[in-house]
Design a protein around this motif. Structure first.
Motif, PDB file in Angstrom:
ATOM      1  N   PRO A   1       6.619  19.609  31.885  1.00 45.51           N
ATOM      2  CA  PRO A   1       5.993  18.591  31.027  1.00 45.51           C
ATOM      3  C   PRO A   1       5.961  18.998  29.563  1.00 45.51           C
ATOM      4  CG  PRO A   1       4.350  19.663  32.427  1.00 45.51           C
ATOM      5  CD  PRO A   1       5.686  20.073  32.929  1.00 45.51           C
ATOM      6  N   ALA A   2       5.839  20.310  29.293  1.00 46.15           N
ATOM      7  CA  ALA A   2       5.876  20.761  27.897  1.00 46.15           C
ATOM      8  C   ALA A   2       7.243  20.461  27.289  1.00 46.15           C
ATOM      9  CB  ALA A   2       5.577  22.253  27.810  1.00 46.15           C
ATOM     10  N   GLY A   3       8.300  20.624  28.096  1.00 47.29           N
ATOM     11  CA  GLY A   3       9.647  20.317  27.620  1.00 47.29           C
ATOM     12  C   GLY A   3       9.829  18.841  27.338  1.00 47.29           C
ATOM     13  N   VAL A   4       9.276  17.998  28.209  1.00 48.67           N
ATOM     14  CA  VAL A   4       9.346  16.547  27.988  1.00 48.67           C
ATOM     15  C   VAL A   4       8.629  16.174  26.695  1.00 48.67           C
ATOM     16  CG1 VAL A   4       8.600  14.298  28.864  1.00 48.67           C
ATOM     17  CG2 VAL A   4       9.574  15.984  30.430  1.00 48.67           C
ATOM     18  N   MET A   5       7.441  16.758  26.489  1.00 55.98           N
ATOM     19  CA  MET A   5       6.699  16.484  25.263  1.00 55.98           C
ATOM     20  C   MET A   5       7.468  16.958  24.036  1.00 55.98           C
ATOM     21  SD  MET A   5       4.098  14.750  25.937  1.00 55.98           S
ATOM     22  CE  MET A   5       3.441  14.837  24.269  1.00 55.98           C
TER      23      MET A   5
ATOM     24  N   SER B   1      19.753   4.041  25.438  1.00 57.22           N
ATOM     25  CA  SER B   1      20.222   4.647  24.191  1.00 57.22           C
ATOM     26  C   SER B   1      20.317   6.167  24.345  1.00 57.22           C
ATOM     27  CB  SER B   1      19.263   4.298  23.045  1.00 57.22           C
ATOM     28  OG  SER B   1      17.943   4.728  23.348  1.00 57.22           O
ATOM     29  N   TYR B   2      19.402   6.720  25.145  1.00 56.99           N
ATOM     30  CA  TYR B   2      19.402   8.145  25.483  1.00 56.99           C
ATOM     31  C   TYR B   2      18.999   8.265  26.947  1.00 56.99           C
ATOM     32  CZ  TYR B   2      19.118   8.883  20.410  1.00 56.99           C
ATOM     33  OH  TYR B   2      19.345   8.868  19.066  1.00 56.99           O
ATOM     34  N   ILE B   3      19.598   9.235  27.664  1.00 59.16           N
ATOM     35  CA  ILE B   3      19.214   9.472  29.042  1.00 59.16           C
ATOM     36  C   ILE B   3      19.555  10.918  29.421  1.00 59.16           C
ATOM     37  CG2 ILE B   3      21.406   8.558  29.926  1.00 59.16           C
ATOM     38  CD1 ILE B   3      19.822   7.553  32.408  1.00 59.16           C
ATOM     39  N   THR B   4      18.642  11.571  30.130  1.00 60.16           N
ATOM     40  CA  THR B   4      18.907  12.944  30.570  1.00 60.16           C
ATOM     41  C   THR B   4      19.565  12.901  31.951  1.00 60.16           C
ATOM     42  OG1 THR B   4      16.716  13.147  31.590  1.00 60.16           O
ATOM     43  CG2 THR B   4      16.934  13.867  29.300  1.00 60.16           C
ATOM     44  N   PRO B   5      20.612  13.682  32.157  1.00 55.55           N
ATOM     45  CA  PRO B   5      21.282  13.703  33.455  1.00 55.55           C
ATOM     46  C   PRO B   5      20.572  14.635  34.430  1.00 55.55           C
ATOM     47  CG  PRO B   5      22.406  15.181  31.962  1.00 55.55           C
ATOM     48  CD  PRO B   5      21.291  14.539  31.168  1.00 55.55           C
ATOM     49  N   VAL B   6      20.894  14.491  35.707  1.00 53.62           N
ATOM     50  CA  VAL B   6      20.443  15.426  36.742  1.00 53.62           C
ATOM     51  C   VAL B   6      21.653  15.809  37.573  1.00 53.62           C
ATOM     52  CG1 VAL B   6      18.998  15.750  38.787  1.00 53.62           C
ATOM     53  CG2 VAL B   6      18.143  14.366  36.878  1.00 53.62           C
ATOM     54  N   PRO B   7      21.989  17.110  37.644  1.00 50.12           N
ATOM     55  CA  PRO B   7      21.330  18.236  36.947  1.00 50.12           C
ATOM     56  C   PRO B   7      21.794  18.345  35.500  1.00 50.12           C
ATOM     57  CG  PRO B   7      23.140  19.045  38.265  1.00 50.12           C
ATOM     58  CD  PRO B   7      23.061  17.556  38.544  1.00 50.12           C
ATOM     59  N   GLY B   8      21.200  19.288  34.774  1.00 49.60           N
ATOM     60  CA  GLY B   8      21.654  19.611  33.419  1.00 49.60           C
ATOM     61  C   GLY B   8      20.870  18.967  32.303  1.00 49.60           C
ATOM     62  N   GLY B   9      19.802  18.232  32.624  1.00 47.47           N
ATOM     63  CA  GLY B   9      19.024  17.569  31.584  1.00 47.47           C
ATOM     64  C   GLY B   9      17.739  18.304  31.272  1.00 47.47           C
ATOM     65  N   VAL B  10      16.672  17.947  31.992  1.00 51.93           N
ATOM     66  CA  VAL B  10      15.365  18.541  31.745  1.00 51.93           C
ATOM     67  C   VAL B  10      15.313  20.000  32.188  1.00 51.93           C
ATOM     68  CG1 VAL B  10      12.910  18.390  32.368  1.00 51.93           C
ATOM     69  CG2 VAL B  10      14.185  16.320  31.833  1.00 51.93           C
ATOM     70  N   GLY B  11      16.129  20.374  33.164  1.00 51.78           N
ATOM     71  CA  GLY B  11      16.126  21.752  33.670  1.00 51.78           C
ATOM     72  C   GLY B  11      16.302  22.808  32.591  1.00 51.78           C
ATOM     73  N   PRO B  12      17.371  22.731  31.787  1.00 48.81           N
ATOM     74  CA  PRO B  12      17.549  23.725  30.718  1.00 48.81           C
ATOM     75  C   PRO B  12      16.418  23.710  29.692  1.00 48.81           C
ATOM     76  CG  PRO B  12      19.610  22.583  31.157  1.00 48.81           C
ATOM     77  CD  PRO B  12      18.543  21.860  31.928  1.00 48.81           C
ATOM     78  N   ILE B  13      15.814  22.539  29.463  1.00 49.21           N
ATOM     79  CA  ILE B  13      14.689  22.459  28.529  1.00 49.21           C
ATOM     80  C   ILE B  13      13.473  23.157  29.114  1.00 49.21           C
ATOM     81  CG2 ILE B  13      13.114  20.867  27.353  1.00 49.21           C
ATOM     82  CD1 ILE B  13      15.504  18.872  27.295  1.00 49.21           C
ATOM     83  N   THR B  14      13.291  23.033  30.435  1.00 49.67           N
ATOM     84  CA  THR B  14      12.204  23.744  31.109  1.00 49.67           C
ATOM     85  C   THR B  14      12.339  25.249  30.906  1.00 49.67           C
ATOM     86  OG1 THR B  14      11.946  22.018  32.796  1.00 49.67           O
ATOM     87  CG2 THR B  14      11.155  24.221  33.361  1.00 49.67           C
ATOM     88  N   VAL B  15      13.563  25.752  31.052  1.00 48.16           N
ATOM     89  CA  VAL B  15      13.804  27.182  30.843  1.00 48.16           C
ATOM     90  C   VAL B  15      13.501  27.571  29.400  1.00 48.16           C
ATOM     91  CG1 VAL B  15      15.553  29.012  30.865  1.00 48.16           C
ATOM     92  CG2 VAL B  15      15.523  27.297  32.686  1.00 48.16           C
ATOM     93  N   ALA B  16      13.924  26.734  28.462  1.00 46.51           N
ATOM     94  CA  ALA B  16      13.665  27.021  27.048  1.00 46.51           C
ATOM     95  C   ALA B  16      12.171  27.070  26.760  1.00 46.51           C
ATOM     96  CB  ALA B  16      14.349  25.970  26.162  1.00 46.51           C
TER      97      ALA B  16
END
Length: 236
Positions: free
Chosen positions: A114-118, A204-219
Motif C-alpha cells: 500500500p505504501a507503494g500504491v500511495m 490512460s495508465y495501468i499496471t501489469p501483473v506480473p511486473g507492476g506493483v511488485g517491483p514498487i513493493t520491493v522498492a
C-alpha cells in the motif's frame, strides 16, 4: 525510487558508514521473495525456533530491517511471529505497534505494497477515496468504478474489473496476484484482479501483473529499510 535509495546508500558508504542491512526469513517453500540476505528455514521449523531466530536478529545491531515471508506454515501463529519483530526493525509494517501508530496518524512503518500504491499516486496525482469490496453487489460496484479517475484493485478475484466497468482515461493500479490455469496452454499463469487486455484499451495508465506493483513493493521495502537504518521513526 530505487535510484533514490541507491544514492542514499552510496552517500553513506562514501562517508565511511556501513550499508543498511535487511534480513529476510523464509520458512518452507514460497515463490515470492526479494533480493537480499535470506535465512531459509525448513518447513518443519517450530514456532519456538523461529521466534528465537527473530530475537537474535532483533538484538543484532548490524541488522536494520527484518521481514518474515508470509504465509508461514500452518503450525506457526502468524500474528505471534509478526509481533516478535522489534517494531523499529519491522520494515513490513505488520507489528501491531506499527499498525496502531499508523491508524493513530503517528509515524510508523507502512506495509510496502500500500505504501507503494500511495507513492505512485503521490508522484502523479491526488484523490478523494471511495472504498468498495469483493462483496459489493456487481451493479453497485460498476457505478463506483465507472466514476473513478484512479482505480486501485486488491480483491483476490481474477479479472474482476472488465472494460465495461471503467471509463475512458482511467488510471488503474492492479494489486491482485492470482494463479489460474491458462486455457490455451494448460499451464498456470499469474493474472491480476483487472482484465488487463480489455481495460488497457481504455486506460490512460495501468499496471501489469506480473511486473507492476511488485517491483514498487520491493522498492518501498528498501525505503523502509533505509528509514530503519537512519532511525527516522522514534518508538520511545
Amino acid at each position: 525510487m530505487k535510484n533514490e535509495v541507491k544514492a542514499e546508500v552510496d552517500e553513506i558508504v562514501a562517508s565511511g558508514g556501513r550499508r543498511p542491512h535487511l534480513c529476510v526469513l523464509l520458512v518452507g517453500k514460497d515463490a515470492a521473495r526479494i533480493s537480499s540476505e535470506s535465512i531459509k528455514l525448513p518447513e518443519s521449523t517450530s514456532q519456538k525456533t523461529l521466534l528465537q531466530v527473530i530475537d537474535k536478529l532483533n538484538k543484532n545491531q548490524e541488522v536494520d530491517g527484518i521481514l518474515v515471508q508470509l504465509p508461514v506454515p500452518g503450525h506457526i501463529n502468524e500474528r505471534s511471529v509478526c509481533n516478535a519483530i522489534d517494531p523499529s526493525k519491522d520494515v513490513d509494517g505488520f507489528h501491531t505497534v506499527n499498525i496502531g501508530r499508523f491508524c493513530a496518524d503517528q509515524q510508523a512503518f507502512v506495509p510496502a505494497t500500500p505504501a507503494g500504491v500511495m507513492e505512485i499516486i503521490r508522484r502523479t496525482a491526488d484523490a478523494t477515496t471511495t472504498i468498495c469490496h469483493r462483496y459489493t453487489p456487481p451493479e453497485q460496484l460498476t457505478v463506483f468504478t465507472k466514476t473513478a479517475d484512479i482505480l486501485v484493485v486488491a480483491t483476490g478475484i481474477p479479472n474482476l474489473i472488465t472494460a465495461d466497468m471503467v471509463k475512458e482515461g482511467v488510471a488503474v493500479i492492479d494489486i491482485g496476484i492470482n494463479r489460474i490455469k491458462d486455457e490455451k496452454t494448460g499451464k498456470i499463469k499469474l493474472v491480476g484482479d483487472v482484465d488487463f487486455e480489455g481495460v488497457s484499451k481504455k486506460a490512460s495508465y495501468i499496471t501489469p501483473v506480473p511486473g507492476g506493483v511488485g517491483p514498487i513493493t520491493v522498492a518501498m521495502l528498501m525505503k523502509n529499510t533505509m528509514k530503519a537504518y537512519r532511525k527516522e521513526i522514534n518508538f520511545d
